[in-house]
Enzyme design. Structure first.
Site, mmCIF file in Angstrom:
data_model
loop_
_atom_site.group_PDB
_atom_site.id
_atom_site.type_symbol
_atom_site.label_atom_id
_atom_site.label_comp_id
_atom_site.label_asym_id
_atom_site.label_seq_id
_atom_site.Cartn_x
_atom_site.Cartn_y
_atom_site.Cartn_z
ATOM 1 N N SER A 97 -97.006 -2.496 -38.609
ATOM 2 C CA SER A 97 -95.775 -3.276 -38.477
ATOM 3 C C SER A 97 -95.630 -3.884 -37.093
ATOM 4 O O SER A 97 -94.713 -4.658 -36.871
ATOM 5 C CB SER A 97 -94.539 -2.434 -38.812
ATOM 6 O OG SER A 97 -94.751 -1.085 -38.648
ATOM 7 N N HIS A 132 -98.483 -6.614 -44.658
ATOM 8 C CA HIS A 132 -97.316 -5.833 -44.241
ATOM 9 C C HIS A 132 -96.351 -5.678 -45.413
ATOM 10 O O HIS A 132 -95.504 -6.529 -45.669
ATOM 11 C CB HIS A 132 -96.645 -6.545 -43.049
ATOM 12 C CG HIS A 132 -95.552 -5.776 -42.397
ATOM 13 N ND1 HIS A 132 -94.557 -6.369 -41.658
ATOM 14 C CD2 HIS A 132 -95.284 -4.441 -42.363
ATOM 15 C CE1 HIS A 132 -93.743 -5.440 -41.206
ATOM 16 N NE2 HIS A 132 -94.159 -4.278 -41.615
#
Ligand code: NAD
Length: 289
Positions: free
Chosen positions: A122, A143
Protein backbone atom coordinates in the site's frame (compact mmCIF):
# COMPACT_ATOMS: atom_id res chain seq x y z
CA UNK A 1 2.06 -14.39 -20.04
CA UNK A 2 -1.48 -13.77 -21.34
CA UNK A 3 -4.72 -14.01 -19.41
CA UNK A 4 -5.77 -17.37 -20.85
CA UNK A 5 -2.52 -19.08 -19.87
CA UNK A 6 -3.08 -18.25 -16.19
CA UNK A 7 -4.59 -21.17 -14.27
CA UNK A 8 -2.69 -21.38 -11.00
CA UNK A 9 -2.08 -18.35 -8.81
CA UNK A 10 0.30 -18.18 -5.84
CA UNK A 11 -0.65 -15.90 -2.95
CA UNK A 12 2.22 -15.19 -0.54
CA UNK A 13 1.01 -14.29 2.94
CA UNK A 14 -2.31 -15.52 4.34
CA UNK A 15 -3.17 -12.57 6.61
CA UNK A 16 -5.97 -10.01 6.30
CA UNK A 17 -5.32 -9.33 2.62
CA UNK A 18 -3.86 -12.68 1.55
CA UNK A 19 -6.88 -14.71 2.61
CA UNK A 20 -9.20 -12.30 0.80
CA UNK A 21 -7.06 -12.41 -2.35
CA UNK A 22 -7.01 -16.24 -2.28
CA UNK A 23 -10.80 -16.15 -1.80
CA UNK A 24 -11.51 -14.01 -4.88
CA UNK A 25 -9.13 -15.95 -7.16
CA UNK A 26 -10.63 -19.30 -6.11
CA UNK A 27 -14.15 -17.88 -6.44
CA UNK A 28 -13.33 -17.01 -10.06
CA UNK A 29 -12.15 -20.55 -10.82
CA UNK A 30 -8.38 -20.26 -10.32
CA UNK A 31 -6.33 -22.87 -8.49
CA UNK A 32 -4.62 -21.10 -5.62
CA UNK A 33 -1.44 -21.94 -3.74
CA UNK A 34 -1.66 -19.97 -0.49
CA UNK A 35 1.66 -19.78 1.30
CA UNK A 36 2.47 -18.56 4.81
CA UNK A 37 5.27 -19.26 7.26
CA UNK A 38 3.26 -21.23 9.86
CA UNK A 39 0.48 -23.83 9.64
CA UNK A 40 -1.50 -21.92 12.28
CA UNK A 41 -1.75 -18.83 10.03
CA UNK A 42 -2.92 -21.01 7.15
CA UNK A 43 -5.58 -22.70 9.30
CA UNK A 44 -6.83 -19.29 10.42
CA UNK A 45 -6.97 -18.10 6.81
CA UNK A 46 -8.93 -21.17 5.72
CA UNK A 47 -11.36 -20.60 8.58
CA UNK A 48 -11.83 -16.93 7.62
CA UNK A 49 -12.39 -17.81 3.96
CA UNK A 50 -14.94 -20.45 4.96
CA UNK A 51 -16.87 -17.96 7.15
CA UNK A 52 -16.76 -15.28 4.46
CA UNK A 53 -18.05 -17.77 1.89
CA UNK A 54 -20.94 -18.64 4.25
CA UNK A 55 -21.81 -14.95 4.30
CA UNK A 56 -21.71 -14.83 0.50
CA UNK A 57 -23.94 -17.91 0.27
CA UNK A 58 -26.44 -16.22 2.62
CA UNK A 59 -26.40 -13.10 0.46
CA UNK A 60 -26.89 -15.16 -2.71
CA UNK A 61 -23.54 -14.11 -4.21
CA UNK A 62 -22.25 -17.68 -4.16
CA UNK A 63 -24.38 -20.82 -4.65
CA UNK A 64 -24.40 -23.15 -1.63
CA UNK A 65 -22.96 -26.05 -3.63
CA UNK A 66 -20.05 -23.87 -4.80
CA UNK A 67 -18.54 -23.29 -1.36
CA UNK A 68 -16.74 -26.62 -1.08
CA UNK A 69 -15.52 -26.37 -4.68
CA UNK A 70 -14.06 -22.92 -4.02
CA UNK A 71 -12.35 -24.10 -0.83
CA UNK A 72 -11.13 -27.18 -2.71
CA UNK A 73 -9.28 -24.94 -5.18
CA UNK A 74 -7.17 -23.40 -2.39
CA UNK A 75 -4.09 -25.39 -1.43
CA UNK A 76 -2.31 -24.08 1.66
CA UNK A 77 1.38 -24.66 2.25
CA UNK A 78 4.39 -23.48 4.22
CA UNK A 79 6.70 -24.81 1.51
CA UNK A 80 7.85 -21.88 -0.65
CA UNK A 81 9.04 -24.15 -3.47
CA UNK A 82 5.44 -25.15 -4.28
CA UNK A 83 4.88 -21.80 -5.98
CA UNK A 84 7.16 -23.04 -8.79
CA UNK A 85 4.09 -24.26 -10.69
CA UNK A 86 2.17 -20.95 -10.49
CA UNK A 87 1.47 -18.88 -13.61
CA UNK A 88 0.91 -15.67 -11.64
CA UNK A 89 1.87 -14.67 -8.10
CA UNK A 90 0.94 -11.91 -5.71
CA UNK A 91 2.63 -11.14 -2.42
CA UNK A 92 0.71 -9.84 0.62
CA UNK A 93 3.34 -10.13 3.35
CA UNK A 94 3.67 -7.35 5.99
CA UNK A 95 4.54 -3.85 4.80
CA UNK A 96 8.31 -3.91 5.45
CA UNK A 97 10.73 -3.19 2.63
CA UNK A 98 13.32 -5.78 3.75
CA UNK A 99 10.68 -8.51 3.99
CA UNK A 100 9.06 -7.64 0.66
CA UNK A 101 12.48 -7.64 -1.06
CA UNK A 102 13.45 -11.03 0.34
CA UNK A 103 10.06 -12.61 -0.51
CA UNK A 104 10.09 -11.16 -4.03
CA UNK A 105 13.69 -12.26 -4.68
CA UNK A 106 12.89 -15.79 -3.53
CA UNK A 107 9.65 -15.92 -5.55
CA UNK A 108 11.54 -14.57 -8.58
CA UNK A 109 13.89 -17.57 -8.37
CA UNK A 110 11.09 -20.12 -8.00
CA UNK A 111 8.49 -18.90 -10.52
CA UNK A 112 8.53 -19.80 -14.23
CA UNK A 113 10.36 -17.16 -16.27
CA UNK A 114 7.23 -15.73 -17.90
CA UNK A 115 5.11 -15.42 -14.75
CA UNK A 116 3.96 -12.03 -13.52
CA UNK A 117 4.79 -11.24 -9.90
CA UNK A 118 2.50 -8.66 -8.31
CA UNK A 119 2.71 -6.84 -4.98
CA UNK A 120 -0.22 -5.76 -2.83
CA UNK A 121 1.90 -3.08 -1.14
CA UNK A 122 0.00 0.00 0.00
CA UNK A 123 2.95 2.35 0.17
CA UNK A 124 6.28 0.91 -0.98
CA UNK A 125 7.63 1.98 -4.38
CA UNK A 126 6.77 -0.72 -6.93
CA UNK A 127 9.69 0.56 -9.02
CA UNK A 128 12.08 -0.24 -6.14
CA UNK A 129 10.56 -3.71 -5.77
CA UNK A 130 10.83 -4.36 -9.51
CA UNK A 131 14.50 -3.36 -9.57
CA UNK A 132 15.32 -6.07 -7.00
CA UNK A 133 14.19 -8.90 -9.29
CA UNK A 134 15.36 -10.43 -12.54
CA UNK A 135 11.93 -9.76 -14.12
CA UNK A 136 11.32 -6.00 -13.65
CA UNK A 137 9.04 -5.84 -16.72
CA UNK A 138 6.80 -8.45 -15.11
CA UNK A 139 6.46 -6.76 -11.72
CA UNK A 140 3.33 -4.73 -11.00
CA UNK A 141 1.35 -3.33 -8.07
CA UNK A 142 -2.07 -4.87 -7.51
CA UNK A 143 -3.51 -2.91 -4.62
CA UNK A 144 -6.65 -4.67 -3.39
CA UNK A 145 -8.82 -2.96 -0.79
CA UNK A 146 -9.92 -4.43 2.53
CA UNK A 147 -12.16 -6.48 2.80
CA UNK A 148 -11.04 -7.96 -0.52
CA UNK A 149 -14.12 -10.13 -1.31
CA UNK A 150 -16.36 -7.06 -0.90
CA UNK A 151 -14.47 -4.03 -2.25
CA UNK A 152 -14.58 -3.47 -6.01
CA UNK A 153 -11.41 -1.41 -6.51
CA UNK A 154 -7.98 -2.67 -7.46
CA UNK A 155 -5.41 0.08 -8.03
CA UNK A 156 -3.13 -1.36 -10.72
CA UNK A 157 0.23 0.33 -10.26
CA UNK A 158 2.76 0.45 -13.06
CA UNK A 159 6.36 0.55 -11.99
CA UNK A 160 8.65 2.48 -14.31
CA UNK A 161 9.82 -0.89 -15.68
CA UNK A 162 6.39 -2.62 -16.04
CA UNK A 163 5.72 -3.74 -19.62
CA UNK A 164 2.49 -3.01 -21.49
CA UNK A 165 1.81 -6.75 -21.70
CA UNK A 166 2.12 -7.19 -17.92
CA UNK A 167 -0.14 -4.22 -17.36
CA UNK A 168 -2.81 -5.41 -19.82
CA UNK A 169 -2.80 -8.97 -18.46
CA UNK A 170 -3.15 -7.71 -14.89
CA UNK A 171 -6.02 -5.39 -15.77
CA UNK A 172 -7.80 -8.24 -17.59
CA UNK A 173 -7.19 -10.51 -14.60
CA UNK A 174 -8.82 -7.98 -12.25
CA UNK A 175 -11.86 -7.91 -14.53
CA UNK A 176 -11.99 -11.71 -14.49
CA UNK A 177 -12.15 -11.41 -10.68
CA UNK A 178 -15.13 -9.05 -11.14
CA UNK A 179 -13.09 -6.18 -9.73
CA UNK A 180 -12.75 -2.64 -11.09
CA UNK A 181 -9.10 -2.01 -11.99
CA UNK A 182 -7.93 1.60 -12.09
CA UNK A 183 -4.54 2.38 -13.66
CA UNK A 184 -2.13 4.45 -11.61
CA UNK A 185 1.56 5.20 -11.99
CA UNK A 186 4.03 4.51 -9.20
CA UNK A 187 4.22 7.45 -6.78
CA UNK A 188 4.11 7.71 -2.97
CA UNK A 189 0.67 6.66 -1.70
CA UNK A 190 -0.44 5.92 -5.29
CA UNK A 191 -3.85 7.68 -5.57
CA UNK A 192 -5.90 6.00 -2.86
CA UNK A 193 -3.71 6.84 0.11
CA UNK A 194 -2.44 10.15 -1.29
CA UNK A 195 -5.99 11.48 -1.37
CA UNK A 196 -7.44 9.65 1.62
CA UNK A 197 -4.75 10.17 4.26
CA UNK A 198 -4.59 13.99 4.08
CA UNK A 199 -8.37 13.99 4.66
CA UNK A 200 -8.03 11.73 7.70
CA UNK A 201 -5.14 13.89 8.92
CA UNK A 202 -7.20 17.11 8.63
CA UNK A 203 -10.06 15.40 10.47
CA UNK A 204 -7.63 14.55 13.30
CA UNK A 205 -6.29 18.15 13.35
CA UNK A 206 -9.90 19.39 13.60
CA UNK A 207 -10.41 17.27 16.72
CA UNK A 208 -7.00 18.21 18.20
CA UNK A 209 -7.66 21.93 17.72
CA UNK A 210 -11.11 21.66 19.28
CA UNK A 211 -12.92 22.63 16.08
CA UNK A 212 -15.33 19.73 16.58
CA UNK A 213 -15.67 16.34 18.25
CA UNK A 214 -14.82 13.16 16.33
CA UNK A 215 -18.55 12.41 16.09
CA UNK A 216 -19.24 15.88 14.66
CA UNK A 217 -16.41 15.67 12.10
CA UNK A 218 -17.69 12.29 10.92
CA UNK A 219 -21.29 13.52 10.83
CA UNK A 220 -20.30 16.47 8.60
CA UNK A 221 -18.55 14.18 6.12
CA UNK A 222 -21.30 11.54 6.12
CA UNK A 223 -24.31 13.82 5.95
CA UNK A 224 -22.78 16.63 3.94
CA UNK A 225 -20.44 14.81 1.57
CA UNK A 226 -22.32 11.53 1.34
CA UNK A 227 -19.38 9.47 2.58
CA UNK A 228 -20.61 6.10 3.87
CA UNK A 229 -18.14 6.28 6.77
CA UNK A 230 -16.66 9.34 8.47
CA UNK A 231 -12.88 9.83 8.11
CA UNK A 232 -12.20 9.09 11.78
CA UNK A 233 -14.32 5.94 11.79
CA UNK A 234 -12.36 4.92 8.73
CA UNK A 235 -9.04 5.78 10.43
CA UNK A 236 -10.01 3.49 13.33
CA UNK A 237 -10.83 0.76 10.82
CA UNK A 238 -7.50 1.13 8.97
CA UNK A 239 -5.52 1.38 12.23
CA UNK A 240 -4.06 4.68 13.49
CA UNK A 241 -0.52 3.23 13.39
CA UNK A 242 -1.00 2.41 9.72
CA UNK A 243 -2.33 5.93 9.09
CA UNK A 244 0.77 7.49 10.69
CA UNK A 245 3.01 5.13 8.74
CA UNK A 246 1.42 6.11 5.41
CA UNK A 247 1.62 9.83 6.24
CA UNK A 248 5.33 9.37 6.99
CA UNK A 249 5.76 7.66 3.60
CA UNK A 250 4.00 10.60 1.88
CA UNK A 251 6.05 13.23 3.75
CA UNK A 252 9.33 11.46 3.04
CA UNK A 253 8.46 10.52 -0.54
CA UNK A 254 7.42 14.03 -1.57
CA UNK A 255 9.68 15.92 0.85
CA UNK A 256 6.65 18.08 1.64
CA UNK A 257 5.65 19.01 5.20
CA UNK A 258 2.00 19.28 4.19
CA UNK A 259 1.79 15.55 4.85
CA UNK A 260 3.12 15.73 8.43
CA UNK A 261 1.08 13.43 10.69
CA UNK A 262 -1.20 15.19 13.17
CA UNK A 263 0.43 15.10 16.65
CA UNK A 264 -2.83 13.76 18.10
CA UNK A 265 -2.56 10.71 15.83
CA UNK A 266 1.01 10.09 17.01
CA UNK A 267 -0.01 10.53 20.65
CA UNK A 268 -2.88 8.06 20.30
CA UNK A 269 -0.54 5.52 18.68
CA UNK A 270 1.96 6.02 21.53
CA UNK A 271 -0.86 5.25 23.99
CA UNK A 272 -1.70 2.05 22.13
CA UNK A 273 -5.03 3.48 20.93
CA UNK A 274 -4.78 2.05 17.44
CA UNK A 275 -8.46 1.93 16.51
CA UNK A 276 -10.72 -1.11 16.19
CA UNK A 277 -7.93 -3.65 16.50
CA UNK A 278 -6.91 -2.41 19.98
CA UNK A 279 -10.47 -1.70 21.20
CA UNK A 280 -9.98 2.06 21.27
CA UNK A 281 -9.20 4.82 18.81
CA UNK A 282 -11.35 7.88 18.10
CA UNK A 283 -14.20 5.61 19.26
CA UNK A 284 -14.43 2.81 21.82
CA UNK A 285 -14.97 -0.76 20.58
CA UNK A 286 -14.99 -2.53 23.92
CA UNK A 287 -17.32 -5.50 23.83
CA UNK A 288 -17.42 -5.54 20.03
CA UNK A 289 -14.96 -8.46 19.76
N1 NAD B 1 -4.84 -4.44 5.85
C1 NAD B 1 -5.23 -3.58 4.92
O1 NAD B 1 -6.26 -2.90 5.07
C2 NAD B 1 -4.46 -3.45 3.63
C3 NAD B 1 -5.10 -2.85 2.52
C4 NAD B 1 -4.40 -2.80 1.31
C5 NAD B 1 -3.10 -3.30 1.23
N2 NAD B 1 -2.50 -3.85 2.33
C6 NAD B 1 -1.14 -4.37 2.18
O2 NAD B 1 -1.21 -5.79 2.10
C7 NAD B 1 -0.02 -6.37 2.65
C8 NAD B 1 -0.39 -7.36 3.72
O3 NAD B 1 -1.10 -6.70 4.75
P1 NAD B 1 -2.05 -7.50 5.76
O4 NAD B 1 -2.88 -6.45 6.44
O5 NAD B 1 -2.71 -8.64 5.07
O6 NAD B 1 -0.95 -8.05 6.78
P2 NAD B 1 -1.11 -9.26 7.84
O7 NAD B 1 -0.09 -9.01 8.89
O8 NAD B 1 -2.54 -9.44 8.21
O9 NAD B 1 -0.68 -10.57 6.99
C9 NAD B 1 0.60 -10.79 6.51
C10 NAD B 1 0.85 -12.30 6.48
O10 NAD B 1 2.10 -12.55 5.83
C11 NAD B 1 2.72 -13.61 6.50
N3 NAD B 1 4.15 -13.67 6.17
C12 NAD B 1 5.19 -13.06 6.79
N4 NAD B 1 6.34 -13.39 6.16
C13 NAD B 1 6.03 -14.21 5.14
C14 NAD B 1 6.78 -14.90 4.14
N5 NAD B 1 8.10 -14.76 4.08
N6 NAD B 1 6.10 -15.68 3.26
C15 NAD B 1 4.77 -15.80 3.31
N7 NAD B 1 4.01 -15.19 4.25
C16 NAD B 1 4.63 -14.41 5.14
C17 NAD B 1 2.43 -13.38 7.96
O11 NAD B 1 2.61 -14.56 8.73
C18 NAD B 1 0.95 -12.92 7.89
O12 NAD B 1 0.06 -14.02 7.98
C19 NAD B 1 0.83 -5.19 3.13
O13 NAD B 1 1.73 -4.85 2.11
C20 NAD B 1 -0.19 -4.09 3.34
O14 NAD B 1 0.36 -2.81 3.22
C21 NAD B 1 -3.16 -3.95 3.53
Amino acid sequence: MTLDTIRTVAVLGAGTMGNGIAHVFARSGYDVILRDVEEGFLARARDTISKNLDREVKKGKVEAGEKSKILGRIRTTTDFSEIGRADFAIEAVPERLDLKLSVLREADKLLPAGAILASNTSSISVTTLAAATSRPARIIGMHFMNPVPVMALVEVIRALQTSDETFQTTVALCERLEKKPVAVNDAPGFVSNRVLLPMINEAAFSVMEGVATAEAVDAVMKLGMNHPMGPLELADFIGLDTCVHILDVLQEGFGDSKYRACPLLRKMVAAGWLGRKSGRGFYSYKGQG
